[in-house]
Design a protein around this motif. Sequence first.
Motif, PDB file in Angstrom:
ATOM      1  N   LYS A  67       6.072  12.905  -8.789  1.00 55.52           N
ATOM      2  CA  LYS A  67       6.695  13.885  -9.672  1.00 55.52           C
ATOM      3  C   LYS A  67       6.925  13.256 -11.040  1.00 55.52           C
ATOM      4  CE  LYS A  67       9.037  16.583  -6.076  1.00 55.52           C
ATOM      5  NZ  LYS A  67      10.342  17.101  -5.574  1.00 55.52           N
ATOM      6  N   ALA A  68       6.655  14.038 -12.064  1.00 50.02           N
ATOM      7  CA  ALA A  68       6.849  13.557 -13.426  1.00 50.02           C
ATOM      8  C   ALA A  68       7.454  14.677 -14.268  1.00 50.02           C
ATOM      9  CB  ALA A  68       5.531  13.092 -14.025  1.00 50.02           C
ATOM     10  N   SER A  69       8.140  14.285 -15.318  1.00 48.39           N
ATOM     11  CA  SER A  69       8.796  15.255 -16.204  1.00 48.39           C
ATOM     12  C   SER A  69       8.042  15.365 -17.516  1.00 48.39           C
ATOM     13  CB  SER A  69      10.242  14.828 -16.478  1.00 48.39           C
ATOM     14  OG  SER A  69      10.986  14.763 -15.274  1.00 48.39           O
ATOM     15  N   LYS A  70       8.123  16.525 -18.133  1.00 45.93           N
ATOM     16  CA  LYS A  70       7.469  16.768 -19.407  1.00 45.93           C
ATOM     17  C   LYS A  70       7.934  15.734 -20.441  1.00 45.93           C
ATOM     18  CE  LYS A  70       6.813  20.308 -22.969  1.00 45.93           C
ATOM     19  NZ  LYS A  70       7.116  21.700 -23.388  1.00 45.93           N
ATOM     20  N   GLY A  71       6.988  15.176 -21.159  1.00 47.04           N
ATOM     21  CA  GLY A  71       7.303  14.210 -22.200  1.00 47.04           C
ATOM     22  C   GLY A  71       7.265  12.765 -21.742  1.00 47.04           C
ATOM     23  N   GLU A  72       7.231  12.529 -20.439  1.00 46.42           N
ATOM     24  CA  GLU A  72       7.152  11.138 -19.953  1.00 46.42           C
ATOM     25  C   GLU A  72       5.807  10.524 -20.353  1.00 46.42           C
ATOM     26  OE1 GLU A  72       9.577  10.134 -16.028  1.00 46.42           O
ATOM     27  OE2 GLU A  72       8.134  11.746 -15.668  1.00 46.42           O
ATOM     28  N   LYS A  73       5.847   9.251 -20.677  1.00 46.85           N
ATOM     29  CA  LYS A  73       4.629   8.514 -21.012  1.00 46.85           C
ATOM     30  C   LYS A  73       4.409   7.468 -19.913  1.00 46.85           C
ATOM     31  CE  LYS A  73       5.147   9.171 -25.990  1.00 46.85           C
ATOM     32  NZ  LYS A  73       5.276   8.525 -27.322  1.00 46.85           N
ATOM     33  N   LEU A  74       3.478   7.747 -19.034  1.00 51.98           N
ATOM     34  CA  LEU A  74       3.265   6.920 -17.846  1.00 51.98           C
ATOM     35  C   LEU A  74       2.050   6.020 -18.015  1.00 51.98           C
ATOM     36  CD1 LEU A  74       3.865   9.616 -15.077  1.00 51.98           C
ATOM     37  CD2 LEU A  74       5.531   8.085 -16.131  1.00 51.98           C
ATOM     38  N   VAL A  75       2.147   4.844 -17.413  1.00 47.30           N
ATOM     39  CA  VAL A  75       1.046   3.881 -17.405  1.00 47.30           C
ATOM     40  C   VAL A  75       0.645   3.607 -15.964  1.00 47.30           C
ATOM     41  CG1 VAL A  75       0.346   1.520 -17.967  1.00 47.30           C
ATOM     42  CG2 VAL A  75       1.797   2.800 -19.557  1.00 47.30           C
ATOM     43  N   PHE A  76      -0.643   3.655 -15.671  1.00 50.98           N
ATOM     44  CA  PHE A  76      -1.172   3.329 -14.353  1.00 50.98           C
ATOM     45  C   PHE A  76      -2.109   2.138 -14.525  1.00 50.98           C
ATOM     46  CE2 PHE A  76      -0.224   7.805 -14.637  1.00 50.98           C
ATOM     47  CZ  PHE A  76       0.527   8.048 -13.490  1.00 50.98           C
ATOM     48  N   ASP A  77      -1.695   0.991 -14.076  1.00 50.71           N
ATOM     49  CA  ASP A  77      -2.425  -0.260 -14.315  1.00 50.71           C
ATOM     50  C   ASP A  77      -2.881  -0.820 -12.976  1.00 50.71           C
ATOM     51  OD1 ASP A  77      -3.465  -2.586 -15.341  1.00 50.71           O
ATOM     52  OD2 ASP A  77      -1.527  -3.561 -15.594  1.00 50.71           O
ATOM     53  N   VAL A  78      -4.188  -0.819 -12.739  1.00 46.85           N
ATOM     54  CA  VAL A  78      -4.730  -1.324 -11.482  1.00 46.85           C
ATOM     55  C   VAL A  78      -4.915  -2.838 -11.556  1.00 46.85           C
ATOM     56  CG1 VAL A  78      -6.641  -1.234  -9.839  1.00 46.85           C
ATOM     57  CG2 VAL A  78      -5.903   0.850 -11.022  1.00 46.85           C
ATOM     58  N   GLY A  79      -4.406  -3.536 -10.557  1.00 49.97           N
ATOM     59  CA  GLY A  79      -4.628  -4.971 -10.428  1.00 49.97           C
ATOM     60  C   GLY A  79      -5.501  -5.233  -9.217  1.00 49.97           C
ATOM     61  N   ALA A  80      -6.759  -5.581  -9.433  1.00 47.77           N
ATOM     62  CA  ALA A  80      -7.677  -5.868  -8.323  1.00 47.77           C
ATOM     63  C   ALA A  80      -8.513  -7.091  -8.670  1.00 47.77           C
ATOM     64  CB  ALA A  80      -8.557  -4.657  -8.028  1.00 47.77           C
ATOM     65  N   ARG A  81      -9.515  -6.892  -9.554  1.00 44.23           N
ATOM     66  CA  ARG A  81     -10.409  -7.995  -9.913  1.00 44.23           C
ATOM     67  C   ARG A  81      -9.635  -9.167 -10.508  1.00 44.23           C
ATOM     68  NH1 ARG A  81     -15.943  -7.732 -11.415  1.00 44.23           N
ATOM     69  NH2 ARG A  81     -16.034  -5.861 -10.120  1.00 44.23           N
ATOM     70  N   LYS A  82      -8.597  -8.863 -11.313  1.00 46.17           N
ATOM     71  CA  LYS A  82      -7.872  -9.958 -11.963  1.00 46.17           C
ATOM     72  C   LYS A  82      -7.038 -10.763 -10.989  1.00 46.17           C
ATOM     73  CE  LYS A  82      -4.197  -6.800 -13.542  1.00 46.17           C
ATOM     74  NZ  LYS A  82      -3.571  -6.215 -14.750  1.00 46.17           N
ATOM     75  N   TYR A  83      -6.835 -10.241  -9.779  1.00 41.92           N
ATOM     76  CA  TYR A  83      -6.089 -10.968  -8.757  1.00 41.92           C
ATOM     77  C   TYR A  83      -6.999 -11.524  -7.661  1.00 41.92           C
ATOM     78  CZ  TYR A  83      -2.091  -8.672 -10.964  1.00 41.92           C
ATOM     79  OH  TYR A  83      -1.155  -8.230 -11.875  1.00 41.92           O
ATOM     80  N   ILE A  89      -9.912   4.830 -11.513  1.00 47.06           N
ATOM     81  CA  ILE A  89      -8.828   5.741 -11.176  1.00 47.06           C
ATOM     82  C   ILE A  89      -9.020   7.055 -11.910  1.00 47.06           C
ATOM     83  CG2 ILE A  89      -7.151   3.950 -10.610  1.00 47.06           C
ATOM     84  CD1 ILE A  89      -5.933   4.303 -13.371  1.00 47.06           C
ATOM     85  N   SER A  90      -8.487   8.120 -11.342  1.00 48.49           N
ATOM     86  CA  SER A  90      -8.522   9.425 -11.992  1.00 48.49           C
ATOM     87  C   SER A  90      -7.176  10.116 -11.745  1.00 48.49           C
ATOM     88  CB  SER A  90      -9.671  10.284 -11.461  1.00 48.49           C
ATOM     89  OG  SER A  90      -9.569  10.450 -10.060  1.00 48.49           O
ATOM     90  N   LEU A  91      -6.817  11.021 -12.653  1.00 51.81           N
ATOM     91  CA  LEU A  91      -5.546  11.723 -12.583  1.00 51.81           C
ATOM     92  C   LEU A  91      -5.824  13.227 -12.529  1.00 51.81           C
ATOM     93  CD1 LEU A  91      -2.398  11.509 -12.767  1.00 51.81           C
ATOM     94  CD2 LEU A  91      -2.669  11.773 -15.242  1.00 51.81           C
ATOM     95  N   THR A  92      -5.226  13.895 -11.553  1.00 53.84           N
ATOM     96  CA  THR A  92      -5.403  15.343 -11.421  1.00 53.84           C
ATOM     97  C   THR A  92      -4.032  16.024 -11.412  1.00 53.84           C
ATOM     98  OG1 THR A  92      -5.328  15.349  -9.000  1.00 53.84           O
ATOM     99  CG2 THR A  92      -7.463  14.966 -10.023  1.00 53.84           C
ATOM    100  N   ASP A  93      -4.052  17.323 -11.691  1.00 58.86           N
ATOM    101  CA  ASP A  93      -2.795  18.066 -11.597  1.00 58.86           C
ATOM    102  C   ASP A  93      -2.632  18.580 -10.161  1.00 58.86           C
ATOM    103  OD1 ASP A  93      -4.500  20.225 -11.355  1.00 58.86           O
ATOM    104  OD2 ASP A  93      -4.169  20.951 -13.409  1.00 58.86           O
ATOM    105  N   SER A  94      -1.613  19.418  -9.956  1.00 54.64           N
ATOM    106  CA  SER A  94      -1.320  19.873  -8.611  1.00 54.64           C
ATOM    107  C   SER A  94      -2.440  20.755  -8.037  1.00 54.64           C
ATOM    108  CB  SER A  94       0.006  20.620  -8.583  1.00 54.64           C
ATOM    109  OG  SER A  94      -0.022  21.719  -9.484  1.00 54.64           O
TER     110      SER A  94
END
Length: 251
Positions: free
Chosen positions: A222-238, A246-251
């Motif tokens: 759940k997220a609120s209007k105006g929030e600025k979210l970051v999605f940072d994947v850590g895989a190869r660097k670890y 990654i992809s982002l979809t709505d409901s």
Amino acid sequence: MDKLKTECKLPAIFNGQVMPGEVDSFTFDAKKGQKLVFAVMARRIIPYLGDAVPGWFQPVISIYDKDGKELKFEDDFNCSPDPVMFFKVRASGKYELRIRDSIYRGRKDFVYRIMAGELPFVTGVYPLGAQDGTTAKINLQGYNLKNKQVDVEIPENAYDMFRVKGIGTPAFNPVCLAVDSFSERNEKESNDSNKDADSVKVGTVINGKINTAGDIDVFKFKASKGEKLVFDVGARKYGSPMDACISLTDS
């Protein structure tokens, strides 16, 4: 092509230097059933030299039987240009390990070290990280490991990459965990579609696995209007071999 041959006894550390056209060779006796590890440290010693010719050392290793038949070849390990070979001995006898540059280049600073023998080697950990100030249960994958699960105490205020003591060898096989102050949770299968999406809270580190070809992990939040979210994947660097997207979809 010049081949320099050295007789040795395992376990051992092989040290060498590759000049133009050279192939270094190490011969040893091995017994049927042994699970041998050959881990090269070369690019990690002297990295790419942008202003030099031929530029950088790209080591490759191969193993041969007593008749000169090539049994296995390696030119890297996951995301590292330094190869690691795992070799199960099928028959007792004499074997030969060869190392060279991929296209037979060489220079005085094309130096290397090889850890060789029936030694433990960690190829992967899960999860890849933990929260500081906690005790994390870490599952290990690899060769010649006595324990496949260990409890790791993460100090307070630890950050970035925390090196786990007592697991792996410091030079050739360091085992590190990504550490931060966020709460952590592991994914819950099955979560391969929007219908079965795993519910998570914003501000959480999610640990997961892509178990099979075609596997997709889906999370909802759940997220609120105006929030600025970051999605940072850590895989190869670890150290994971995963090439993530990654992809982002709505409901």
